[in-house]
Every structure is written in structure tokens, then in C-alpha cells.
Scaffold this motif. Structure first.
Motif, PDB file in Angstrom:
ATOM      1  N   LEU A 266      18.290 -47.690  16.603  1.00  7.17           N
ATOM      2  CA  LEU A 266      17.405 -48.508  15.772  1.00  7.17           C
ATOM      3  C   LEU A 266      16.767 -49.653  16.539  1.00  7.17           C
ATOM      4  O   LEU A 266      15.601 -49.977  16.324  1.00  7.17           O
ATOM      5  CB  LEU A 266      18.163 -49.031  14.550  1.00  7.17           C
ATOM      6  N   ARG A 267      17.526 -50.262  17.445  1.00  5.49           N
ATOM      7  CA  ARG A 267      17.001 -51.403  18.221  1.00  5.49           C
ATOM      8  C   ARG A 267      15.699 -51.060  18.931  1.00  5.49           C
ATOM      9  O   ARG A 267      14.807 -51.872  19.046  1.00  5.49           O
ATOM     10  CB  ARG A 267      18.001 -51.853  19.296  1.00  5.49           C
ATOM     11  N   GLY A 268      15.618 -49.839  19.423  1.00 10.17           N
ATOM     12  CA  GLY A 268      14.446 -49.436  20.189  1.00 10.17           C
ATOM     13  C   GLY A 268      13.424 -48.663  19.386  1.00 10.17           C
ATOM     14  O   GLY A 268      12.435 -48.166  19.940  1.00 10.17           O
ATOM     15  N   SER A 269      13.644 -48.548  18.075  1.00 12.21           N
ATOM     16  CA  SER A 269      12.776 -47.716  17.235  1.00 12.21           C
ATOM     17  C   SER A 269      11.851 -48.549  16.373  1.00 12.21           C
ATOM     18  O   SER A 269      12.040 -49.747  16.220  1.00 12.21           O
ATOM     19  CB  SER A 269      13.639 -46.838  16.315  1.00 12.21           C
ATOM     20  N   MET A 270      10.835 -47.880  15.827  1.00 11.78           N
ATOM     21  CA  MET A 270       9.991 -48.508  14.819  1.00 11.78           C
ATOM     22  C   MET A 270      10.301 -47.858  13.476  1.00 11.78           C
ATOM     23  O   MET A 270      10.977 -46.826  13.406  1.00 11.78           O
ATOM     24  CB  MET A 270       8.526 -48.324  15.206  1.00 11.78           C
ATOM     25  N   VAL A 271       9.806 -48.505  12.425  1.00 18.65           N
ATOM     26  CA  VAL A 271      10.040 -48.007  11.064  1.00 18.65           C
ATOM     27  C   VAL A 271       8.700 -47.867  10.363  1.00 18.65           C
ATOM     28  O   VAL A 271       7.813 -48.714  10.520  1.00 18.65           O
ATOM     29  CB  VAL A 271      10.938 -48.990  10.276  1.00 18.65           C
ATOM     30  N   THR A 272       8.529 -46.763   9.632  1.00 19.83           N
ATOM     31  CA  THR A 272       7.339 -46.645   8.788  1.00 19.83           C
ATOM     32  C   THR A 272       7.771 -46.544   7.329  1.00 19.83           C
ATOM     33  O   THR A 272       8.861 -46.039   7.025  1.00 19.83           O
ATOM     34  CB  THR A 272       6.487 -45.410   9.127  1.00 19.83           C
ATOM     35  N   ILE A 273       6.922 -47.045   6.443  1.00 17.19           N
ATOM     36  CA  ILE A 273       7.085 -46.832   5.002  1.00 17.19           C
ATOM     37  C   ILE A 273       5.763 -46.233   4.519  1.00 17.19           C
ATOM     38  O   ILE A 273       4.699 -46.832   4.702  1.00 17.19           O
ATOM     39  CB  ILE A 273       7.381 -48.135   4.243  1.00 17.19           C
ATOM     40  N   ASN A 274       5.855 -45.037   3.949  1.00 14.72           N
ATOM     41  CA  ASN A 274       4.650 -44.332   3.479  1.00 14.72           C
ATOM     42  C   ASN A 274       3.579 -44.250   4.555  1.00 14.72           C
ATOM     43  O   ASN A 274       2.399 -44.523   4.322  1.00 14.72           O
ATOM     44  CB  ASN A 274       4.119 -44.987   2.198  1.00 14.72           C
TER      45      ASN A 274
ATOM     46  N   THR B  88      15.729 -43.248  -6.104  1.00 14.29           N
ATOM     47  CA  THR B  88      16.005 -43.076  -4.683  1.00 14.29           C
ATOM     48  C   THR B  88      14.738 -43.167  -3.863  1.00 14.29           C
ATOM     49  O   THR B  88      13.629 -43.026  -4.390  1.00 14.29           O
ATOM     50  CB  THR B  88      16.630 -41.695  -4.397  1.00 14.29           C
ATOM     51  N   PHE B  89      14.917 -43.431  -2.540  1.00 10.90           N
ATOM     52  CA  PHE B  89      13.807 -43.289  -1.601  1.00 10.90           C
ATOM     53  C   PHE B  89      14.204 -42.239  -0.574  1.00 10.90           C
ATOM     54  O   PHE B  89      15.378 -41.916  -0.404  1.00 10.90           O
ATOM     55  CB  PHE B  89      13.440 -44.628  -0.952  1.00 10.90           C
ATOM     56  N   LYS B  90      13.201 -41.687   0.106  1.00 10.33           N
ATOM     57  CA  LYS B  90      13.442 -40.697   1.159  1.00 10.33           C
ATOM     58  C   LYS B  90      13.509 -41.420   2.487  1.00 10.33           C
ATOM     59  O   LYS B  90      12.704 -42.322   2.748  1.00 10.33           O
ATOM     60  CB  LYS B  90      12.260 -39.715   1.253  1.00 10.33           C
ATOM     61  N   ILE B  91      14.415 -41.009   3.363  1.00  4.14           N
ATOM     62  CA  ILE B  91      14.394 -41.497   4.736  1.00  4.14           C
ATOM     63  C   ILE B  91      14.417 -40.301   5.669  1.00  4.14           C
ATOM     64  O   ILE B  91      15.207 -39.374   5.485  1.00  4.14           O
ATOM     65  CB  ILE B  91      15.538 -42.496   5.028  1.00  4.14           C
ATOM     66  N   LEU B  92      13.510 -40.305   6.662  1.00  2.93           N
ATOM     67  CA  LEU B  92      13.390 -39.213   7.629  1.00  2.93           C
ATOM     68  C   LEU B  92      13.851 -39.709   8.994  1.00  2.93           C
ATOM     69  O   LEU B  92      13.550 -40.824   9.395  1.00  2.93           O
ATOM     70  CB  LEU B  92      11.931 -38.741   7.726  1.00  2.93           C
ATOM     71  N   TYR B  93      14.606 -38.844   9.670  1.00  2.00           N
ATOM     72  CA  TYR B  93      15.110 -39.180  11.000  1.00  2.00           C
ATOM     73  C   TYR B  93      14.453 -38.286  12.037  1.00  2.00           C
ATOM     74  O   TYR B  93      14.242 -37.089  11.797  1.00  2.00           O
ATOM     75  CB  TYR B  93      16.627 -38.980  11.046  1.00  2.00           C
ATOM     76  N   PHE B  94      14.149 -38.868  13.220  1.00  2.00           N
ATOM     77  CA  PHE B  94      13.521 -38.087  14.279  1.00  2.00           C
ATOM     78  C   PHE B  94      14.247 -38.309  15.595  1.00  2.00           C
ATOM     79  O   PHE B  94      14.834 -39.355  15.845  1.00  2.00           O
ATOM     80  CB  PHE B  94      12.037 -38.466  14.419  1.00  2.00           C
ATOM     81  N   ALA B  95      14.197 -37.286  16.447  1.00  3.29           N
ATOM     82  CA  ALA B  95      14.699 -37.362  17.825  1.00  3.29           C
ATOM     83  C   ALA B  95      16.128 -37.898  17.863  1.00  3.29           C
ATOM     84  O   ALA B  95      17.001 -37.401  17.165  1.00  3.29           O
ATOM     85  CB  ALA B  95      13.722 -38.175  18.668  1.00  3.29           C
ATOM     86  N   ALA B  96      16.360 -38.925  18.668  1.00  2.06           N
ATOM     87  CA  ALA B  96      17.720 -39.403  18.903  1.00  2.06           C
ATOM     88  C   ALA B  96      18.402 -39.900  17.622  1.00  2.06           C
ATOM     89  O   ALA B  96      19.635 -39.895  17.537  1.00  2.06           O
ATOM     90  CB  ALA B  96      17.717 -40.501  19.957  1.00  2.06           C
ATOM     91  N   ALA B  97      17.643 -40.291  16.624  1.00  2.00           N
ATOM     92  CA  ALA B  97      18.243 -40.747  15.362  1.00  2.00           C
ATOM     93  C   ALA B  97      19.063 -39.631  14.707  1.00  2.00           C
ATOM     94  O   ALA B  97      20.064 -39.882  14.038  1.00  2.00           O
ATOM     95  CB  ALA B  97      17.172 -41.247  14.402  1.00  2.00           C
TER      96      ALA B  97
ATOM     97  N   ASP C 105       9.492 -44.207  -2.245  1.00  2.00           N
ATOM     98  CA  ASP C 105       8.957 -44.495  -0.914  1.00  2.00           C
ATOM     99  C   ASP C 105       9.491 -43.494   0.099  1.00  2.00           C
ATOM    100  O   ASP C 105      10.587 -42.949  -0.050  1.00  2.00           O
ATOM    101  CB  ASP C 105       9.354 -45.913  -0.469  1.00  2.00           C
ATOM    102  N   GLU C 106       8.701 -43.276   1.164  1.00  2.00           N
ATOM    103  CA  GLU C 106       9.138 -42.431   2.276  1.00  2.00           C
ATOM    104  C   GLU C 106       9.255 -43.320   3.506  1.00  2.00           C
ATOM    105  O   GLU C 106       8.258 -43.815   4.035  1.00  2.00           O
ATOM    106  CB  GLU C 106       8.128 -41.310   2.532  1.00  2.00           C
ATOM    107  N   VAL C 107      10.486 -43.493   3.966  1.00  2.00           N
ATOM    108  CA  VAL C 107      10.765 -44.315   5.153  1.00  2.00           C
ATOM    109  C   VAL C 107      11.025 -43.370   6.311  1.00  2.00           C
ATOM    110  O   VAL C 107      11.585 -42.289   6.123  1.00  2.00           O
ATOM    111  CB  VAL C 107      12.002 -45.199   4.890  1.00  2.00           C
ATOM    112  N   ALA C 108      10.625 -43.751   7.519  1.00  2.00           N
ATOM    113  CA  ALA C 108      10.920 -42.924   8.686  1.00  2.00           C
ATOM    114  C   ALA C 108      11.370 -43.812   9.835  1.00  2.00           C
ATOM    115  O   ALA C 108      10.829 -44.900  10.035  1.00  2.00           O
ATOM    116  CB  ALA C 108       9.708 -42.106   9.093  1.00  2.00           C
ATOM    117  N   ILE C 109      12.373 -43.314  10.567  1.00  2.00           N
ATOM    118  CA  ILE C 109      12.831 -43.988  11.787  1.00  2.00           C
ATOM    119  C   ILE C 109      12.097 -43.334  12.948  1.00  2.00           C
ATOM    120  O   ILE C 109      12.219 -42.111  13.156  1.00  2.00           O
ATOM    121  CB  ILE C 109      14.359 -43.838  11.969  1.00  2.00           C
ATOM    122  N   ILE C 110      11.323 -44.130  13.685  1.00  2.00           N
ATOM    123  CA  ILE C 110      10.450 -43.629  14.747  1.00  2.00           C
ATOM    124  C   ILE C 110      10.973 -44.091  16.109  1.00  2.00           C
ATOM    125  O   ILE C 110      10.632 -45.180  16.567  1.00  2.00           O
ATOM    126  CB  ILE C 110       8.996 -44.142  14.539  1.00  2.00           C
ATOM    127  N   PRO C 111      11.792 -43.266  16.789  1.00  2.00           N
ATOM    128  CA  PRO C 111      12.231 -43.627  18.148  1.00  2.00           C
ATOM    129  C   PRO C 111      11.061 -43.560  19.131  1.00  2.00           C
ATOM    130  O   PRO C 111       9.995 -43.052  18.779  1.00  2.00           O
ATOM    131  CB  PRO C 111      13.298 -42.576  18.470  1.00  2.00           C
TER     132      PRO C 111
END
Lengths: 147, 88
Positions: free
Chosen positions: B51-59, B6-15, B77-83
Motif C-alpha cells: 500500500l505504501r507504494g501504491s495509489m488508490v482509485t475510487i470510481n 457494501t463497496f467493491k475493492i479490486l486488487y492488482f499485481a502485488a496486492a 463505490d468501486e475502489v482499486a489498489i493500484i501498485p
């Protein structure tokens, strides 16, 4: 002499200033951002901040380091508070010290703009009838928090 | 499922309004190009609204979904959705 910090505790002005104080400095500039009681004339109850801690620390440090080098500063400190920040309380301190005042003023302004543009920290504005995730970009209206 | 798959995904703010959680684990490997599609299936509406207005990070590094279309999210991997951010 680069300090960045994220904390849930209330910020302290002299603590921040003491981080950059130096015999090599002729000027210290401190910016404190505070929670205003309204947005667009709508009363705000509080602001609440969340962050992606490891990434925000890295970004804040990069900004601080670059500003320090660009403006020839002696010291720089950026502290951002997390959680609820009530009306009139400070959410952010940026302090910097410089041999001369001109670069201190310029660096302070630039540092704040960079932090607001890049730091991975999010502000939720809490109103009486709900709350909104604010975006610094474009002065957007914000995304309403859904339950 | 073994944790190594598995990988981790982190959500922030509006996500978080869509995911209803701060983070979760998802099956890996996953081609980066399929990430948004997968999230839309789980959380209908998230693509257009967040998602359209967000960025994505990996590690902790930002990734350009177009430039790195071939990239694969790996186990661990650690993925994050960055609004859009709003410090200060």
C-alpha cells in the motif's frame, strides 16, 4: 483518428499500421515492444500482463489524444496485449501517422514513455523458479510473487 | 448483509499476493482515512509491502489520501489498489 485497444489475441503489425494509414500522412512510425529472453541476465520464460480494463482504456485514450494534438498527428493507435506474451512476441504496438517524419519520430518516443509511466497495466516476469511483478518506475527489482 | 451496504475493492499485481483474491466487497460506508488500517488488519504486512507504494482509485478517479482525508467510501463505490504500473 485515435484508436486504443486491449486484447488477449496476438498482435498484428499490418492491422495496427492500417489503423493510422492516411492520404494526409507522409510518415508512419510503428513501435513494437517484444518479450526479451532475459532480465538482468536471468532467463525469462514468459511475460504475463494484467490490467484494470476501464481505467487503462481511459488512460491510453487520454495519452493518445494528447500526443496527437501536441504533435499535429493524423492518426494514432495504441494496442496492448494481455495474458502470456512469449519470447519474441509483441506486447505493445504504438503506431502513428503524421504529415512529416520529424513529428512522427518524436511523438512515437513520447507516447511510449507516457504509456509505460501511466497505463494501468502490470507485467509479471516468469522465471524458472518463480515470478516477479515488475515496476517501470525507478527500474525497481520487482516484487516476488508469493504463493 | 444487503448489497447496498457494501463497496467493491479490486486488487492488482502485488496486492493480490496479500489479498489472495482479485476483488471483494467490504462494508460501506467507510472513511477513506480508515481504508489502509482496515486492510492491514485483514492482510497483515500489506501496508508496508504494497500500500505504501501504491495509489488508490475510487470510481476510476485517483484519490490523494492526504488531501481527501475527509472523504467517505460510499455503498456501491468501486475502489482499486493500484501498485506501480509496468505496461509495455
Amino acid at each position: 483518428n485515435v484508436h486504443v485497444c486491449l486484447t488477449h489475441a496476438p498482435l498484428n503489425l499490418s492491422t495496427t499500421v492500417d489503423l493510422v494509414r492516411s492520404p494526409k500522412a507522409g510518415a508512419i512510425v510503428l513501435f513494437a515492444g517484444t518479450t526479451r529472453d532475459s532480465f538482468d541476465s536471468i532467463p525469462v520464460t514468459t511475460l504475463s500482463y494484467t490490467t484494470y480494463t476501464p481505467l487503462a482504456l481511459r488512460t491510453l485514450h487520454t495519452i493518445a489524444q494528447e500526443i496527437k494534438e501536441k504533435h499535429g498527428l493524423v492518426g494514432i493507435a495504441i494496442t496492448h496485449r494481455l495474458g502470456d506474451v512469449g519470447i519474441g512476441e509483441e506486447s505493445i504496438h504504438i503506431a502513428l501517422s503524421s504529415p512529416h517524419r520529424k513529428s512522427a519520430w518524436a511523438a512515437g518516443e513520447e507516447a511510449l514513455e507516457e504509456v509505460k509511466k501511466k497505463a494501468e497495466i502490470w507485467k509479471r516476469e516468469v522465471f524458472e523458479d518463480g515470478s516477479v511483478w515488475r515496476s517501470n518506475r525507478d527500474g525497481e527489482r520487482g516484487v516476488r510473487v508469493e504463493d | 448483509m444487503a448489497s447496498s451496504e457494501t463497496f467493491k475493492i479490486l486488487y492488482f499485481a502485488a496486492a493480490i499476493s496479500y489479498s489472495k483474491c482479485d476483488g471483494e466487497t467490504l462494508p460501506a460506508p467507510l472513511p477513506l482515512s480508515q481504508l489502509y488500517e482496515m486492510l492491514e488488519k485483514k492482510y497483515p504486512g500489506i501496508t508496508e509491502k504494497v500500500l505504501r507504494g501504491s495509489m488508490v482509485t475510487i470510481n476510476l478517479d485517483y484519490v490523494d489520501l492526504e488531501e481527501e482525508a475527509e472523504r467517505v467510501i460510499k455503498p456501491g463505490d468501486e475502489v482499486a489498489i493500484i501498485p506501480p504500473v509496468s505496461a509495455g
